[in-house]
Design a protein around this motif. Sequence first.
Motif, mmCIF file in Angstrom:
data_model
loop_
_atom_site.group_PDB
_atom_site.id
_atom_site.type_symbol
_atom_site.label_atom_id
_atom_site.label_comp_id
_atom_site.label_asym_id
_atom_site.label_seq_id
_atom_site.Cartn_x
_atom_site.Cartn_y
_atom_site.Cartn_z
ATOM 1 N N ASP A 173 12.011 -9.929 1.276
ATOM 2 C CA ASP A 173 12.639 -9.185 1.325
ATOM 3 C C ASP A 173 11.516 -7.342 1.633
ATOM 4 O OD1 ASP A 173 14.112 -6.900 0.546
ATOM 5 O OD2 ASP A 173 14.385 -7.426 -1.903
ATOM 6 N N LEU A 174 11.925 -6.903 2.819
ATOM 7 C CA LEU A 174 11.205 -5.858 3.096
ATOM 8 C C LEU A 174 11.593 -4.863 2.103
ATOM 9 C CD1 LEU A 174 10.069 -6.740 6.546
ATOM 10 C CD2 LEU A 174 9.329 -7.656 4.393
ATOM 11 N N SER A 175 12.264 -4.852 1.324
ATOM 12 C CA SER A 175 12.551 -3.183 0.705
ATOM 13 C C SER A 175 12.052 -2.380 -0.266
ATOM 14 C CB SER A 175 14.234 -3.802 -0.262
ATOM 15 O OG SER A 175 13.514 -4.440 -1.226
ATOM 16 N N ILE A 176 11.043 -3.119 -0.712
ATOM 17 C CA ILE A 176 10.313 -3.110 -1.437
ATOM 18 C C ILE A 176 9.313 -1.389 -0.582
ATOM 19 C CG2 ILE A 176 9.786 -4.685 -3.156
ATOM 20 C CD1 ILE A 176 6.904 -5.284 -2.287
ATOM 21 N N LEU A 177 9.279 -1.883 0.592
ATOM 22 C CA LEU A 177 8.646 -1.061 1.578
ATOM 23 C C LEU A 177 8.730 0.087 2.421
ATOM 24 C CD1 LEU A 177 6.844 -3.710 3.990
ATOM 25 C CD2 LEU A 177 6.485 -3.654 1.964
ATOM 26 N N LYS A 198 -0.556 -5.899 1.115
ATOM 27 C CA LYS A 198 -0.604 -5.972 -0.028
ATOM 28 C C LYS A 198 0.453 -5.467 -1.259
ATOM 29 C CE LYS A 198 -5.011 -6.255 -0.135
ATOM 30 N NZ LYS A 198 -5.468 -7.881 -0.555
ATOM 31 N N LYS A 199 0.964 -4.929 -0.656
ATOM 32 C CA LYS A 199 2.367 -4.760 -1.790
ATOM 33 C C LYS A 199 3.688 -6.088 -1.694
ATOM 34 C CE LYS A 199 3.137 0.199 -0.628
ATOM 35 N NZ LYS A 199 4.446 1.102 -0.388
ATOM 36 N N LEU A 200 4.086 -6.896 -0.573
ATOM 37 C CA LEU A 200 4.068 -8.297 -0.789
ATOM 38 C C LEU A 200 3.246 -9.052 -1.661
ATOM 39 C CD1 LEU A 200 6.067 -7.784 3.086
ATOM 40 C CD2 LEU A 200 6.642 -8.080 1.055
#
Length: 135
Positions: A84-88, A128-130
Amino acid sequence: MPARVDYAIYADSDLSILTIREREILILKMQGLSTVEISKKLNCCRQNINALLLKARKKLDNPQTNPNIHRRQNIDYTQYADCDLSILSRLERIFLSEKISGKSYKEIAEQHHSTITSVGTLLYRAHKKLDNFYD
């Protein structure tokens, strides 16, 4: 009094790990110029010349332990294909999606009128976030 350094030992070294200024000063020193002559030629103080020579020597003497030398990690970006790339951020999502599809840093940079460094930075942040999110 510090020991004299034979700068000729650096003649066959890979100077690409040095900054432009460190390289310039080291080359002048290898040509036999004194610190005073280099400082006059480059219009800077002797202390600055000495500090840059010391940094250059440290980098060349021990290149593997130098924290200022960045080696790009080989990251398999396809591992994020199902995440899920929504945090980027928007650009992180775009760049990561294009990297997953197989584009190079250069291709992504050219397509988005950006720099390769910016692409690398955003991909690194996304990675890093993922990783922190999914660990």
